[in-house]
Write an enzyme that holds these catalytic residues in place. Structure first.
Site, PDB file in Angstrom:
ATOM      1  N   ASN A   7       6.975   4.385   1.562  1.00  0.00           N
ATOM      2  CA  ASN A   7       7.077   3.142   2.318  1.00  0.00           C
ATOM      3  C   ASN A   7       7.468   2.048   1.322  1.00  0.00           C
ATOM      4  OD1 ASN A   7       6.765   0.847   3.816  1.00  0.00           O
ATOM      5  ND2 ASN A   7       4.574   1.109   4.223  1.00  0.00           N
ATOM      6  N   TRP A   8       8.738   1.674   1.364  1.00  0.00           N
ATOM      7  CA  TRP A   8       9.232   0.690   0.382  1.00  0.00           C
ATOM      8  C   TRP A   8       8.731  -0.723   0.689  1.00  0.00           C
ATOM      9  CZ3 TRP A   8      15.163   1.863  -0.666  1.00  0.00           C
ATOM     10  CH2 TRP A   8      15.283   3.106  -1.282  1.00  0.00           C
ATOM     11  N   LYS A   9       8.153  -0.898   1.866  1.00  0.00           N
ATOM     12  CA  LYS A   9       7.707  -2.234   2.296  1.00  0.00           C
ATOM     13  C   LYS A   9       8.862  -3.239   2.122  1.00  0.00           C
ATOM     14  CE  LYS A   9       2.969  -0.904   1.607  1.00  0.00           C
ATOM     15  NZ  LYS A   9       1.617  -1.256   1.230  1.00  0.00           N
ATOM     16  N   HIS A  94       1.023   0.068  10.872  1.00  0.00           N
ATOM     17  CA  HIS A  94       0.590  -0.179   9.494  1.00  0.00           C
ATOM     18  C   HIS A  94      -0.346  -1.397   9.468  1.00  0.00           C
ATOM     19  CE1 HIS A  94       0.621  -1.005   5.222  1.00  0.00           C
ATOM     20  NE2 HIS A  94       1.104   0.220   5.051  1.00  0.00           N
ATOM     21  N   GLU A  96      -0.620  -3.758   7.501  1.00  0.00           N
ATOM     22  CA  GLU A  96       0.029  -5.037   7.185  1.00  0.00           C
ATOM     23  C   GLU A  96       0.701  -5.617   8.428  1.00  0.00           C
ATOM     24  OE1 GLU A  96       2.297  -3.620   3.843  1.00  0.00           O
ATOM     25  OE2 GLU A  96       0.490  -3.513   2.626  1.00  0.00           O
ATOM     26  N   GLU A 164      -4.815   5.566   6.546  1.00  0.00           N
ATOM     27  CA  GLU A 164      -4.690   4.577   5.483  1.00  0.00           C
ATOM     28  C   GLU A 164      -5.850   3.587   5.572  1.00  0.00           C
ATOM     29  OE1 GLU A 164      -0.370   4.195   3.894  1.00  0.00           O
ATOM     30  OE2 GLU A 164      -0.757   2.625   5.341  1.00  0.00           O
ATOM     31  N   GLY A 170      -2.475  -1.152  -1.513  1.00  0.00           N
ATOM     32  CA  GLY A 170      -1.772  -2.226  -2.214  1.00  0.00           C
ATOM     33  C   GLY A 170      -2.413  -2.663  -3.525  1.00  0.00           C
ATOM     34  N   SER A 212      -3.122   3.604  -2.409  1.00  0.00           N
ATOM     35  CA  SER A 212      -3.245   3.804  -3.864  1.00  0.00           C
ATOM     36  C   SER A 212      -3.116   5.263  -4.272  1.00  0.00           C
ATOM     37  CB  SER A 212      -4.570   3.219  -4.383  1.00  0.00           C
ATOM     38  OG  SER A 212      -4.651   1.841  -4.101  1.00  0.00           O
ATOM     39  N   GLY A 233       3.100   3.716  -1.167  1.00  0.00           N
ATOM     40  CA  GLY A 233       3.713   2.394  -1.274  1.00  0.00           C
ATOM     41  C   GLY A 233       4.320   2.183  -2.644  1.00  0.00           C
TER      42      GLY A 233
HETATM   43  P1  13P Z   1       0.108   1.660  -1.909  1.00  0.00           P
HETATM   44  O1  13P Z   1       0.466   3.075  -2.195  1.00  0.00           O
HETATM   45  O2  13P Z   1       0.920   0.661  -2.672  1.00  0.00           O
HETATM   46  O3  13P Z   1      -1.378   1.410  -2.041  1.00  0.00           O
HETATM   47  O4  13P Z   1       0.464   1.377  -0.388  1.00  0.00           O
HETATM   48  C1  13P Z   1       0.026   2.273   0.567  1.00  0.00           C
HETATM   49  C2  13P Z   1       0.671   1.958   1.857  1.00  0.00           C
HETATM   50  O5  13P Z   1       0.402   0.955   2.468  1.00  0.00           O
HETATM   51  C3  13P Z   1       1.682   2.900   2.351  1.00  0.00           C
HETATM   52  O6  13P Z   1       2.029   2.621   3.660  1.00  0.00           O
END
Ligand code: 13P
Length: 254
Positions: A7-9, A94, A96, A164, A170, A212, A233
């Protein structure tokens, strides 16, 4: 097969960087194609560009979809558009996005739109925090109940569930979940699916972990956490680290 979904966000910033990253990720996908299903979910403006620079075994997903196909929705993108631009998967629910106001009901409609267009939803669920009494399980149960209301057994086979925990996601995360915490939730979700759809379906739906996840902890999630893959992420933006993660989960069990 183990899912490795990046997930490149909201990264990277430039087209050239996106192309560079997709090419590097394609090398990883090819190297581990016997053990991994590798998917990348770039930001929407890169979707078409990334799709053009990708080939099987690296697959492409999107990060969000409108709850309806109606055209008058400023800022949103429809399932048809995602498909048209090369997406086969799409993240929904998600944390977020939930934090920006998406409700369980909206997420359910997004799942429906994706299934209608034969895109595979990657449905994210997870609790905001944990308590010693286990009330967090009811938060996850609500998310599951709503998302799967009226979803048929036939449709559910086409879906991936990503556990998640919000507190593990994050740069500001407390920590990753432990494999034991992941296993508990995987069992809980599997039981939900079993009660609603029966054993065969419950076993067929992949349940993956995100929060993470990295090259150091991923293997323990596969071995002890009951996970069938990862939604990654930060590490998905660093090809070297992603390659190390892929290698760690592809190794034969000793
Ligand atoms: P991280 O791997 O940066 O903690 O993010 C996880 C995430 O939100 C994947 O969708």
């Amino acid at each position: 097969m183990i899912y490795l979904i990046g997930n490149w966000k909201m990264a990277p910033e430039k087209n050239t960087q996106a192309v560079d990253l997709v090419k590097k990720t394609a090398v990883i996908a090819k190297q581990y194609k016997k053990t991994l299903v590798t998917v990348i979910c770039p930001p929407t403006p890169f979707l078409s560009l990334v799709s053009k620079n990708t080939k099987v075994p690296l697959l492409v997903g999107a990060q969000g979809v409108a709850a309806s196909e109606a055209a008058a929705q400023t800022g949103l993108v429809s399932a048809s558009m995602l498909k048209e631009n090369g997406a086969q998967y799409c993240i929904v629910g998600h944390s977020e996005m939930r934090a920006r106001g998406e409700s369980n009901d909206m997420i359910k409609q997004q799942v429906d739109r994706l299934l209608e267009k034969k895109l595979i939803p990657i449905l994210c669920i997870g609790e905001k925090s944990r308590d010693a009494q286990g009330w967090y399980l009811s938060e996850v149960k609500d998310q599951l109940d709503t998302a799967f209301a009226d979803v048929s057994a036939l449709q559910i086979k086409k879906l991936i569930i990503a556990y998640e925990p919000v507190w593990a996601i994050g740069a500001g995360a407390e920590r990753a979940a432990t494999p034991i915490e992941c296993r508990e939730m995987t069992v809980f979700i599997r039981k939900f699916l079993n009660d609603k759809y029966g054993e065969k379906i419950a076993k067929a739906v992949p349940i993956i972990y995100g929060g993470s996840a990295d090259e150091f902890n991923a293997r323990s999630f596969v071995e002890e956490g009951g996970t069938q893959g990862f939604l990654v992420g930060r590490v998905s933006l660093d090809a070297k680290r992603l390659a190390a993660l892929a290698k760690s989960i592809s190794q034969e069990k000793k």
